[in-house]
Design an enzyme around this catalytic site. Structure first.
Site, short mmCIF file in Angstrom:
data_model
loop_
_atom_site.label_atom_id
_atom_site.label_comp_id
_atom_site.label_asym_id
_atom_site.label_seq_id
_atom_site.Cartn_x
_atom_site.Cartn_y
_atom_site.Cartn_z
N TYR A 72 39.70 31.58 36.38
CA TYR A 72 40.15 31.56 37.77
C TYR A 72 39.12 32.19 38.70
CZ TYR A 72 41.29 36.57 37.92
OH TYR A 72 41.22 37.93 37.92
N LYS A 85 35.82 35.62 34.05
CA LYS A 85 37.03 35.71 34.88
C LYS A 85 38.08 34.77 34.28
CE LYS A 85 37.97 36.63 39.76
NZ LYS A 85 38.54 37.95 39.59
N GLU A 118 35.05 49.90 35.39
CA GLU A 118 35.48 49.39 36.70
C GLU A 118 36.96 49.70 36.86
OE1 GLU A 118 35.33 45.07 36.95
OE2 GLU A 118 35.78 44.86 34.83
N LEU A 141 33.38 42.87 35.37
CA LEU A 141 33.28 41.62 36.13
C LEU A 141 32.12 41.77 37.12
CD1 LEU A 141 34.76 38.86 36.52
CD2 LEU A 141 35.60 39.86 38.65
N1 PDD Z 1 39.86 40.54 41.12
N2 PDD Z 1 36.78 43.65 38.61
C1 PDD Z 1 37.91 43.05 38.24
C2 PDD Z 1 38.51 43.37 36.92
C3 PDD Z 1 38.55 42.14 39.11
O1 PDD Z 1 39.67 41.52 38.73
C4 PDD Z 1 37.96 41.89 40.39
C5 PDD Z 1 38.56 40.92 41.36
C6 PDD Z 1 36.78 42.56 40.72
C7 PDD Z 1 36.08 42.36 42.04
O2 PDD Z 1 35.41 41.13 42.09
P1 PDD Z 1 35.17 40.34 43.45
O3 PDD Z 1 34.40 41.23 44.33
O4 PDD Z 1 34.41 39.13 43.04
O5 PDD Z 1 36.54 40.02 44.00
C8 PDD Z 1 36.21 43.43 39.80
C9 PDD Z 1 40.51 39.50 41.85
C10 PDD Z 1 40.51 39.70 43.34
C11 PDD Z 1 41.91 39.28 41.27
O6 PDD Z 1 41.98 39.21 40.05
O7 PDD Z 1 42.88 39.16 42.01
#
Ligand code: PDD
Length: 276
Positions: free
Chosen positions: A30, A143, A175, A199
Site C-alpha cells: 500500500y 510497505k 522508528e 520504512l
Molecule cells: N505510514 N514508518 C512507518 C512504519 C509508517 O507506517 C510510515 C507512514 C512512515 C512515514 O512514511 P511517509 O513519510 O512516507 O508517510 C514511517 C502511513 C502514513 C500509514 O501507514 O498510514
C-alpha cells in the site's frame, strides 16, 4: 467515489471476496499519499517506493505509474478533494486459501481519498510517546499490509495515554508505529539509516533535504534509547503527522519540553514545500 478492480465505483457497491489474499495473508502492499491544494504531494517518490515494494514481494502492479497517478488524480477530482489523503493498496488477488502464489489470480487495486485536515494542534504543541521493543519482521522497508505489530504498538500508546510508540531493537531506536523518528543533539540531526529496519519515509527524505539546505548536519546513524532521552529535540516525520515534536518519552521531558528551534525551522521550511 472509490476505485476498485478497474472501475470508479461507490463504496456501497464494492464487493470484496473473502478469497482476497489481503484477508488471508495480508498479502498486499500500500501507499498513503498526501494531497495539498488538490495536488498529490511527492507523487513520484511514493510511486518509486510502491514499485520497489511490489518488486521485492514479487507482486505485478496491474497498472503502470502514469495510469496509477491518473487514477489518483481522477479520485481527487471526482471527490473535490483539496486537503486530505489517498489510500491505495494492491493485493495479490483472489484464490482459495493456500500459501503459494496463485497461478491465476490477478492483483487487485483499491484506492480512495479522504478529507483530512493538517494536524495543526499537535504540530504546534507536540505529543507524548512511550518506547517499546520493535517486534516486526526484518523487511520494514517494504510497505506491506502486514501491520499487526504497528497496530498493537499504536494501541499500546493510546492505552498509556500517549499518542505514539517509539520502537527499538535491543535498545537501538528504529522508528515509530506509523512515522519515522529524528533527534537533535548538539545541533546535529540524527536518524536511523534507511536500511531494512525502517520504512524509507517520503517525509523523512524531504526533511533530510531541508536540513541540508538549512546547513543542519545530518547523521544517518543508529542511536540508543538512552541517547534519545538525552536529546535536545525529538520529532517524528510522516505523511499524516508531517513534522511533530515529541516532548515527553516514557514520562521523561525532552529538552526544554517545548518544540525545539531546529524542529521549528524544519516545520516552517516543510510548509513552504506545499503552501502556495
Ligand atoms: N505510514 N514508518 C512507518 C512504519 C509508517 O507506517 C510510515 C507512514 C512512515 C512515514 O512514511 P511517509 O513519510 O512516507 O508517510 C514511517 C502511513 C502514513 C500509514 O501507514 O498510514
Amino acid at each position: 467515489m472509490y476505485f476498485y478492480k478497474n472501475e470508479f465505483i461507490h463504496k456501497k457497491d464494492i464487493q470484496i471476496s473473502p478469497d482476497d489474499r489481503g484477508y488471508y495473508f495480508g498479502d498486499g502492499i500500500y501507499e498513503v499519499f498526501r494531497v495539498y491544494n488538490g495536488q498529490i504531494y511527492e507523487g513520484e517518490a511514493h510511486m518509486q517506493r510502491l514499485e520497489r515494494t511490489a518488486s521485492e514481494v514479487r507482486l505485478q502492479l496491474p497498472y503502470n505509474n502514469e495510469e496509477i497517478i491518473d487514477i489518483i488524480n481522477k479520485l481527487i477530482h471526482h471527490n473535490n478533494l483539496i486537503e486530505g489523503t489517498v489510500y491505495l493498496q494492491i493485493t495479490r488477488g483472489e484464490a482459495p486459501r493456500a500459501h503459494p502464489f496463485p497461478a491465476q489470480a490477478e492483483p487487485i487495486l483499491l484506492a480512495y481519498c479522504s478529507e483530512v485536515k493538517r494536524p495543526l494542534s499537535t504540530i504546534q504543541n507536540g505529543i507524548k510517546a512511550i518506547t517499546q521493543p520493535d517486534i516486526r519482521w526484518l523487511r520494514c522497508d517494504l510497505k506491506t499490509l502486514n501491520l499487526l505489530p504497528n497496530v498493537l504498538a499504536k494501541q499500546a500508546a493510546l492505552d498509556h495515554g500517549v499518542q505514539e510508540v517509539i520502537l527499538h531493537r535491543e535498545g537501538t531506536v528504529t522508528e515509530c508505529s506509523a512515522s519515522n523518528l529524528m533527534m537533535v543533539k548538539d545541533h546535529l540531526l540524527y536518524t536511523h539509516p534507511a536500511n531494512h529496519l525502517i520504512l524509507h519515509g517520503i517525509t523523512r527524505a524531504v526533511v533530510l533535504r531541508l536540513a541540508h539546505a538549512l546547513q543542519v548536519q545530518v547523521k544517518e546513524e543508529p542511536f540508543t534509547t538512552e541517547q534519545l532521552l538525552q536529546a535536545d529535540e525529538v520529532f517524528i516525520t510522516g505523511t499524516t503527522v508531517e513534522i511533530t515534536s515529541i516532548l515527553l518519552i516514557d514520562g521523561q521531558v525532552i529538552g526544554t519540553g517545548t518544540p525545539g528551534p531546529i524542529t521549528q525551522r524544519l516545520q516552517a521550511e516543510f510548509e513552504r514545500t506545499f503552501l502556495q
